[in-house]
Design a protein around this motif. Sequence first.
Motif, PDB file in Angstrom:
ATOM      1  N   PHE A 108       0.816  -1.224   0.000  1.00 18.11           N
ATOM      2  CA  PHE A 108       0.000   0.000   0.000  1.00 18.11           C
ATOM      3  C   PHE A 108       0.846   1.270   0.000  1.00 18.11           C
ATOM      4  N   LYS A 109       2.099   1.153   0.422  1.00 14.37           N
ATOM      5  CA  LYS A 109       2.968   2.339   0.576  1.00 14.37           C
ATOM      6  C   LYS A 109       2.240   3.371   1.438  1.00 14.37           C
TER       7      LYS A 109
ATOM      8  N   THR B  46       1.185   0.140  -7.165  1.00 14.63           N
ATOM      9  CA  THR B  46       0.127   0.942  -7.789  1.00 14.63           C
ATOM     10  C   THR B  46      -1.094   0.146  -8.264  1.00 14.63           C
ATOM     11  N   ALA B  47      -0.869  -0.889  -9.052  1.00 20.84           N
ATOM     12  CA  ALA B  47      -2.002  -1.587  -9.664  1.00 20.84           C
ATOM     13  C   ALA B  47      -2.821  -2.397  -8.657  1.00 20.84           C
TER      14      ALA B  47
ATOM     15  N   ALA C   2       3.560  -5.604   7.784  1.00 24.18           N
ATOM     16  CA  ALA C   2       4.041  -4.245   8.036  1.00 24.18           C
ATOM     17  C   ALA C   2       5.090  -3.861   6.987  1.00 24.18           C
ATOM     18  N   GLN C   3       5.030  -2.622   6.543  1.00 27.58           N
ATOM     19  CA  GLN C   3       5.969  -2.141   5.518  1.00 27.58           C
ATOM     20  C   GLN C   3       7.332  -1.809   6.105  1.00 27.58           C
ATOM     21  N   ASN C   4       7.374  -1.678   7.433  1.00 28.42           N
ATOM     22  CA  ASN C   4       8.609  -1.228   8.056  1.00 28.42           C
ATOM     23  C   ASN C   4       8.513  -1.462   9.563  1.00 28.42           C
TER      24      ASN C   4
ATOM     25  N   ALA D 268       0.079  -2.999   4.799  1.00 26.56           N
ATOM     26  CA  ALA D 268      -0.719  -1.809   5.097  1.00 26.56           C
ATOM     27  C   ALA D 268       0.127  -0.770   5.822  1.00 26.56           C
ATOM     28  N   PRO D 269      -0.322   0.493   5.823  1.00 23.89           N
ATOM     29  CA  PRO D 269       0.397   1.492   6.635  1.00 23.89           C
ATOM     30  C   PRO D 269       0.234   1.176   8.128  1.00 23.89           C
ATOM     31  N   PHE D 270       1.183   1.635   8.942  1.00 29.49           N
ATOM     32  CA  PHE D 270       1.127   1.364  10.387  1.00 29.49           C
ATOM     33  C   PHE D 270      -0.211   1.773  10.999  1.00 29.49           C
ATOM     34  N   THR D 271      -0.698   2.945  10.599  1.00 24.74           N
ATOM     35  CA  THR D 271      -1.905   3.486  11.242  1.00 24.74           C
ATOM     36  C   THR D 271      -3.124   2.616  10.993  1.00 24.74           C
ATOM     37  N   ALA D 272      -3.054   1.758   9.968  1.00 27.40           N
ATOM     38  CA  ALA D 272      -4.220   0.946   9.626  1.00 27.40           C
ATOM     39  C   ALA D 272      -4.091  -0.492  10.120  1.00 27.40           C
TER      40      ALA D 272
END
Length: 237
Positions: free
Chosen positions: A7-8, A217-218, A58-60, A40-44
């Motif tokens: 999701f970036k 993106t896609a 987690a992305q990071n 997903a982003p952390f906040t989500a």
Amino acid sequence: MIIASNFKTNYTRAGTKAFVQAIQAYIAQAKSRQQVRIFAPFTALDRFGEHDNLKVGAQNFYPVQSGSYTGEIGFQQLEEFRIESVLIGHSERRHLLKESQAFIAQKYDFAKAREVEIVYCIGEPAEIRVQGIDAVMSYLWEQFEGIDVHYDRLVIAYEPVWAIGTGLSASLDDIDDVLSRLRAKLSKPLLYGGSVKVDNIESILHVKACEGVLVGTASWNENAFCEMIRIADHVNK
Ligand code: PGA
């Protein structure tokens, strides 16, 4: 195969929840065989009650359990949501956020000690690509410095930097060339990422050493992402 969405810096809590529920419903209804990941982003992050073959990752993270690292997220915060899959080494973190190979290796060791799945990203920038395959491969091998490639929950994502978010994926020959050279030395699942979309996912998944995709993106459209999962279910390898 592994079909992953990154999701970036997109999606809210509500949007993520709706997306995860839609993908979950699709997987159940289609009886999909794919291993699906949504970074997903952390906040989500939340406990979504995912199926076995769908994991929200987690992305990071910052390589600590907890502590005084203002603005960072440690493993204590990920464990609250039973996060079992993390991205490490994404080119946006290497290049835009200036993460060094030493720091990436530190994160890798930390995640490995926590026994979570690691989707480890590697990829060369355009100026290396133009120098030819030998230059590409030596650049990629350097991105394994300090990385235990025998870790059993390791998944490798080859994502050429020049193909990320540009709409121009690498050619099938280039993907095949790099993945088969990686395959000769690594026995972990190999993914391709970089402008994967509904129109090209099938041919990419047919590349011999390719065992899945990491899509940015896609994938930010649930119908398109479901369609990619559907296509993957019809690829016989
Ligand atoms: P993209 O991003 O699909 O938008 O090229 C892929 C990624 O960065 O993981």
